[in-house]
Scaffold this motif. Sequence first.
Motif, PDB file in Angstrom:
ATOM      1  N   GLY A  69      -7.841  -1.317   1.043  1.00 45.77           N
ATOM      2  CA  GLY A  69      -8.171   0.065   1.355  1.00 45.77           C
ATOM      3  C   GLY A  69      -8.078   0.989   0.161  1.00 45.77           C
ATOM      4  N   VAL A  70      -9.037   1.920   0.056  1.00 42.87           N
ATOM      5  CA  VAL A  70      -9.003   2.971  -0.953  1.00 42.87           C
ATOM      6  C   VAL A  70      -8.591   4.259  -0.256  1.00 42.87           C
ATOM      7  CG1 VAL A  70     -10.355   4.307  -2.607  1.00 42.87           C
ATOM      8  CG2 VAL A  70     -10.778   1.855  -2.355  1.00 42.87           C
ATOM      9  N   VAL A  71      -7.391   4.746  -0.559  1.00 43.29           N
ATOM     10  CA  VAL A  71      -6.832   5.891   0.172  1.00 43.29           C
ATOM     11  C   VAL A  71      -7.210   7.229  -0.446  1.00 43.29           C
ATOM     12  CG1 VAL A  71      -4.906   4.542   1.064  1.00 43.29           C
ATOM     13  CG2 VAL A  71      -4.652   5.755  -1.109  1.00 43.29           C
ATOM     14  N   ALA A  72      -7.631   7.224  -1.717  1.00 41.76           N
ATOM     15  CA  ALA A  72      -8.007   8.482  -2.377  1.00 41.76           C
ATOM     16  C   ALA A  72      -8.732   8.164  -3.673  1.00 41.76           C
ATOM     17  CB  ALA A  72      -6.776   9.343  -2.660  1.00 41.76           C
TER      18      ALA A  72
ATOM     19  N   MET B  12       4.927 -12.383  10.040  1.00 44.02           N
ATOM     20  CA  MET B  12       4.150 -11.146  10.048  1.00 44.02           C
ATOM     21  C   MET B  12       3.254 -11.084   8.813  1.00 44.02           C
ATOM     22  SD  MET B  12       5.567  -7.216  10.145  1.00 44.02           S
ATOM     23  CE  MET B  12       4.440  -5.837  10.068  1.00 44.02           C
ATOM     24  N   THR B  13       1.944 -10.761   8.985  1.00 40.19           N
ATOM     25  CA  THR B  13       0.993 -10.699   7.887  1.00 40.19           C
ATOM     26  C   THR B  13       1.221  -9.433   7.060  1.00 40.19           C
ATOM     27  OG1 THR B  13      -0.638 -11.863   9.229  1.00 40.19           O
ATOM     28  CG2 THR B  13      -1.442 -10.721   7.268  1.00 40.19           C
ATOM     29  N   GLU B  14       1.250  -9.607   5.740  1.00 35.95           N
ATOM     30  CA  GLU B  14       1.465  -8.460   4.865  1.00 35.95           C
ATOM     31  C   GLU B  14       0.254  -7.542   4.882  1.00 35.95           C
ATOM     32  OE1 GLU B  14       1.384  -8.726   0.407  1.00 35.95           O
ATOM     33  OE2 GLU B  14       3.540  -8.461   0.696  1.00 35.95           O
ATOM     34  N   GLN B  15       0.499  -6.257   4.919  1.00 32.75           N
ATOM     35  CA  GLN B  15      -0.585  -5.291   4.914  1.00 32.75           C
ATOM     36  C   GLN B  15      -1.307  -5.319   3.568  1.00 32.75           C
ATOM     37  OE1 GLN B  15      -1.622  -3.296   7.521  1.00 32.75           O
ATOM     38  NE2 GLN B  15      -0.214  -4.614   8.660  1.00 32.75           N
ATOM     39  N   PRO B  16      -2.635  -5.121   3.548  1.00 31.43           N
ATOM     40  CA  PRO B  16      -3.372  -5.107   2.274  1.00 31.43           C
ATOM     41  C   PRO B  16      -2.943  -3.922   1.416  1.00 31.43           C
ATOM     42  CG  PRO B  16      -4.779  -4.374   4.071  1.00 31.43           C
ATOM     43  CD  PRO B  16      -3.524  -4.897   4.699  1.00 31.43           C
ATOM     44  N   PRO B  17      -3.116  -4.033   0.107  1.00 26.69           N
ATOM     45  CA  PRO B  17      -2.735  -2.924  -0.788  1.00 26.69           C
ATOM     46  C   PRO B  17      -3.530  -1.662  -0.493  1.00 26.69           C
ATOM     47  CG  PRO B  17      -3.189  -4.946  -2.021  1.00 26.69           C
ATOM     48  CD  PRO B  17      -3.661  -5.177  -0.632  1.00 26.69           C
TER      49      PRO B  17
END
Length: 232
Positions: A31-34, A1-6
């Motif tokens: 991804g920039v979440v905030a 399973m591929t690790e999700q990006p930070p």
Amino acid sequence: MTEQPPRVLLADDQTLVRTGFRMILRADGIGVVAEATNGAEAVEAARRTRPDVILMDVRMPEMDGLEATRRILTGAPDEPRVIILTTFDLDRYVYAALSAGASGFLLKDVTPEQLTAAVRTVRTGDALLAPAITRRLVKRFARHGGDTAALHRDLASLTPRELEVLGLLARGLSNAELAARLHLAEATVKTHVARILAKLGLRDRVQAVIVAYETGLVSAGEREAARRSAGP
């Protein structure tokens, strides 16, 4: 399973800095979440979005990055990793932030490649700073008083070998160099380092270096090394 990006939170009062970093991170699939423009916003955003990594400016209005880092890193097992952003190399506030639990620091003129690599590095649990850079930083500011958040630790729980490893680690040796110096397999050195961190309740090598300096272990180890070199 591929690790999700930070998942990253950007905290900086300069719009251009946030915009540039956001573009760089997203171009690399991060991804920039905030985003936050001061420390208080960073604390709130961290609690709301639970990012993996926070890029935290040291100097911000209302609440600076140091106090925000202290409030965010409360010791919870799922707390994020914090990378301190600063304009000047070896800023005195950076040492205090590392003591408070930050995993490293970056200068704001960092290259895109260095920025994305740094985020991915700390996300995996590694410290961002090379041991020699960390040592230089800590040696300059440790035990100088001021507003540092010192890491007080009792080294009595460490075995003699673990104390030796900690002392050499704090003097800037990599795992490979430790293995060569101690005539051990690199995997064995990694095990020693992991046990040191676990016993002392430390998050990474950066904090281990700080502890070694603040307890006097490094200077003591260097005196002993000098005596051995001098002979009887």
